[in-house]
Design a protein around this motif. Structure first.
Motif, PDB file in Angstrom:
ATOM      1  N   VAL A 209       0.736  -1.427  -0.119  1.00 46.20           N
ATOM      2  CA  VAL A 209      -0.074   0.287   0.026  1.00 46.20           C
ATOM      3  C   VAL A 209       1.180   1.280   0.097  1.00 46.20           C
ATOM      4  N   VAL A 210       0.832   2.066  -0.888  1.00 45.33           N
ATOM      5  CA  VAL A 210       1.928   3.021  -1.064  1.00 45.33           C
ATOM      6  C   VAL A 210       0.683   4.689  -0.864  1.00 45.33           C
ATOM      7  N   ASP A 211       1.462   5.338   0.166  1.00 47.01           N
ATOM      8  CA  ASP A 211       0.149   6.448  -0.202  1.00 47.01           C
ATOM      9  C   ASP A 211       0.691   7.524  -1.062  1.00 47.01           C
ATOM     10  N   ARG A 212       1.698   8.009  -1.258  1.00 48.16           N
ATOM     11  CA  ARG A 212       2.857   8.837  -2.003  1.00 48.16           C
ATOM     12  C   ARG A 212       3.919   8.177  -2.327  1.00 48.16           C
ATOM     13  N   ALA A 213       4.814   8.920  -3.419  1.00 47.57           N
ATOM     14  CA  ALA A 213       5.513   8.851  -4.326  1.00 47.57           C
ATOM     15  C   ALA A 213       6.461  10.250  -4.587  1.00 47.57           C
ATOM     16  N   PHE A 214       7.541  10.672  -3.714  1.00 49.18           N
ATOM     17  CA  PHE A 214       8.105  11.279  -3.675  1.00 49.18           C
ATOM     18  C   PHE A 214       9.805  11.228  -4.610  1.00 49.18           C
ATOM     19  N   PRO A 215      10.201  12.375  -5.672  1.00 46.70           N
ATOM     20  CA  PRO A 215      11.535  12.106  -6.396  1.00 46.70           C
ATOM     21  C   PRO A 215      12.367  12.366  -5.018  1.00 46.70           C
ATOM     22  N   LEU A 216      13.735  11.895  -5.237  1.00 43.61           N
ATOM     23  CA  LEU A 216      14.600  12.518  -3.669  1.00 43.61           C
ATOM     24  C   LEU A 216      15.327  13.721  -3.989  1.00 43.61           C
ATOM     25  N   ALA A 217      14.303  14.492  -5.095  1.00 43.68           N
ATOM     26  CA  ALA A 217      14.475  15.861  -4.682  1.00 43.68           C
ATOM     27  C   ALA A 217      13.567  16.701  -3.981  1.00 43.68           C
ATOM     28  N   ASP A 218      12.644  15.765  -3.184  1.00 42.13           N
ATOM     29  CA  ASP A 218      11.127  16.319  -2.941  1.00 42.13           C
ATOM     30  C   ASP A 218      11.687  15.408  -1.282  1.00 42.13           C
ATOM     31  N   ILE A 219      12.709  15.070  -1.133  1.00 37.33           N
ATOM     32  CA  ILE A 219      13.100  13.978   0.070  1.00 37.33           C
ATOM     33  C   ILE A 219      12.617  14.933   1.325  1.00 37.33           C
ATOM     34  N   ALA A 220      12.703  16.650   1.880  1.00 41.72           N
ATOM     35  CA  ALA A 220      12.470  17.213   2.574  1.00 41.72           C
ATOM     36  C   ALA A 220      10.561  17.019   2.526  1.00 41.72           C
ATOM     37  N   GLN A 221       9.847  17.215   1.969  1.00 35.53           N
ATOM     38  CA  GLN A 221       8.356  17.284   1.996  1.00 35.53           C
ATOM     39  C   GLN A 221       7.650  15.753   2.091  1.00 35.53           C
ATOM     40  N   ALA A 222       8.495  14.840   1.555  1.00 35.46           N
ATOM     41  CA  ALA A 222       8.677  13.207   1.958  1.00 35.46           C
ATOM     42  C   ALA A 222       8.321  13.136   4.182  1.00 35.46           C
ATOM     43  N   HIS A 223       9.263  13.549   4.213  1.00 40.19           N
ATOM     44  CA  HIS A 223       9.736  13.610   5.829  1.00 40.19           C
ATOM     45  C   HIS A 223       8.879  14.927   6.363  1.00 40.19           C
ATOM     46  N   ARG A 224       8.238  15.801   5.659  1.00 41.39           N
ATOM     47  CA  ARG A 224       7.083  16.087   6.317  1.00 41.39           C
ATOM     48  C   ARG A 224       6.069  16.041   6.780  1.00 41.39           C
ATOM     49  N   ALA A 225       5.645  15.076   5.964  1.00 35.86           N
ATOM     50  CA  ALA A 225       4.266  14.151   5.727  1.00 35.86           C
ATOM     51  C   ALA A 225       4.560  12.506   6.375  1.00 35.86           C
ATOM     52  N   LEU A 226       5.469  12.705   6.244  1.00 37.86           N
ATOM     53  CA  LEU A 226       5.475  11.508   7.732  1.00 37.86           C
ATOM     54  C   LEU A 226       5.473  12.008   8.900  1.00 37.86           C
ATOM     55  N   GLU A 227       6.028  13.265   8.879  1.00 37.54           N
ATOM     56  CA  GLU A 227       6.127  13.882  10.994  1.00 37.54           C
ATOM     57  C   GLU A 227       4.511  14.380  11.213  1.00 37.54           C
ATOM     58  N   ALA A 228       4.062  15.056   9.565  1.00 35.78           N
ATOM     59  CA  ALA A 228       2.130  15.589  10.238  1.00 35.78           C
ATOM     60  C   ALA A 228       1.579  14.361   9.884  1.00 35.78           C
ATOM     61  N   GLY A 229       1.347  12.722  10.053  1.00 40.07           N
ATOM     62  CA  GLY A 229       0.829  12.698  10.642  1.00 40.07           C
ATOM     63  C   GLY A 229      -0.063  11.766   9.314  1.00 40.07           C
ATOM     64  N   GLY A 230      -1.723  10.711   9.217  1.00 41.41           N
ATOM     65  CA  GLY A 230      -1.750  10.619   8.103  1.00 41.41           C
ATOM     66  C   GLY A 230      -2.101  10.060   7.454  1.00 41.41           C
ATOM     67  N   VAL A 231      -0.870   9.833   7.378  1.00 37.22           N
ATOM     68  CA  VAL A 231       0.191   8.381   6.212  1.00 37.22           C
ATOM     69  C   VAL A 231      -0.884   6.902   6.400  1.00 37.22           C
ATOM     70  N   ARG A 232      -1.843   7.039   4.815  1.00 38.82           N
ATOM     71  CA  ARG A 232      -1.794   5.434   5.169  1.00 38.82           C
ATOM     72  C   ARG A 232      -1.397   4.988   3.965  1.00 38.82           C
ATOM     73  N   GLY A 233      -0.614   3.913   4.467  1.00 44.37           N
ATOM     74  CA  GLY A 233       0.600   3.052   3.220  1.00 44.37           C
ATOM     75  C   GLY A 233       1.788   4.195   3.339  1.00 44.37           C
ATOM     76  N   LYS A 234       3.024   3.056   2.486  1.00 47.73           N
ATOM     77  CA  LYS A 234       4.445   3.066   2.881  1.00 47.73           C
ATOM     78  C   LYS A 234       4.236   4.796   1.781  1.00 47.73           C
ATOM     79  N   ILE A 235       5.308   5.554   2.018  1.00 49.38           N
ATOM     80  CA  ILE A 235       6.007   6.866   1.690  1.00 49.38           C
ATOM     81  C   ILE A 235       7.253   6.534   0.564  1.00 49.38           C
ATOM     82  N   VAL A 236       7.492   6.618  -0.982  1.00 52.53           N
ATOM     83  CA  VAL A 236       8.016   5.894  -1.068  1.00 52.53           C
ATOM     84  C   VAL A 236       8.777   7.186  -2.167  1.00 52.53           C
ATOM     85  N   VAL A 237       9.941   7.350  -2.185  1.00 54.69           N
ATOM     86  CA  VAL A 237      11.320   7.810  -2.516  1.00 54.69           C
ATOM     87  C   VAL A 237      12.317   7.044  -3.571  1.00 54.69           C
ATOM     88  N   THR A 238      11.216   7.892  -5.334  1.00 56.52           N
ATOM     89  CA  THR A 238      12.223   7.483  -6.391  1.00 56.52           C
ATOM     90  C   THR A 238      13.126   8.202  -6.889  1.00 56.52           C
TER      91      THR A 238
END
Length: 90
Positions: A53-82
């Protein structure tokens, strides 16, 4: 959380120690997967029986945004960094 039947005392210690940090904290994890189990997991994933189950995928350039999404909570599935390697896909 993984429970290693070959190391019961250590596994119980990890489980008990991880409860100190509360529900939303990262828990201790110790894994020692066997080749046969990983091969079975690969087979189930490849044939579509098991789908991550993948919540969202982020390109490596947006790794900070991926971290913010995890810290904010409410993620349903994995965060993927491409990561693009520059090689064409096979």
């Amino acid at each position: 959380m993984s429970f290693d039947i070959d190391h019961i005392t250590a596994s119980l210690g990890y489980v008990l120690a991880s409860t100190v940090h509360g529900r939303r904290r990262v828990r201790f994890f110790r894994g020692d997967p066997h080749r046969e189990l990983l091969a079975e997991l690969t087979r189930l994933t490849d044939n579509g029986t098991l789908r991550p189950v993948v919540d969202r995928a982020f390109p490596l350039a947006d790794i900070a945004q991926a971290h913010r999404a995890l810290e904010a909570g409410g993620v349903r599935g994995k965060i993927v960094v491409t990561i693009r390697t520059g090689r064409p896909a096979e």
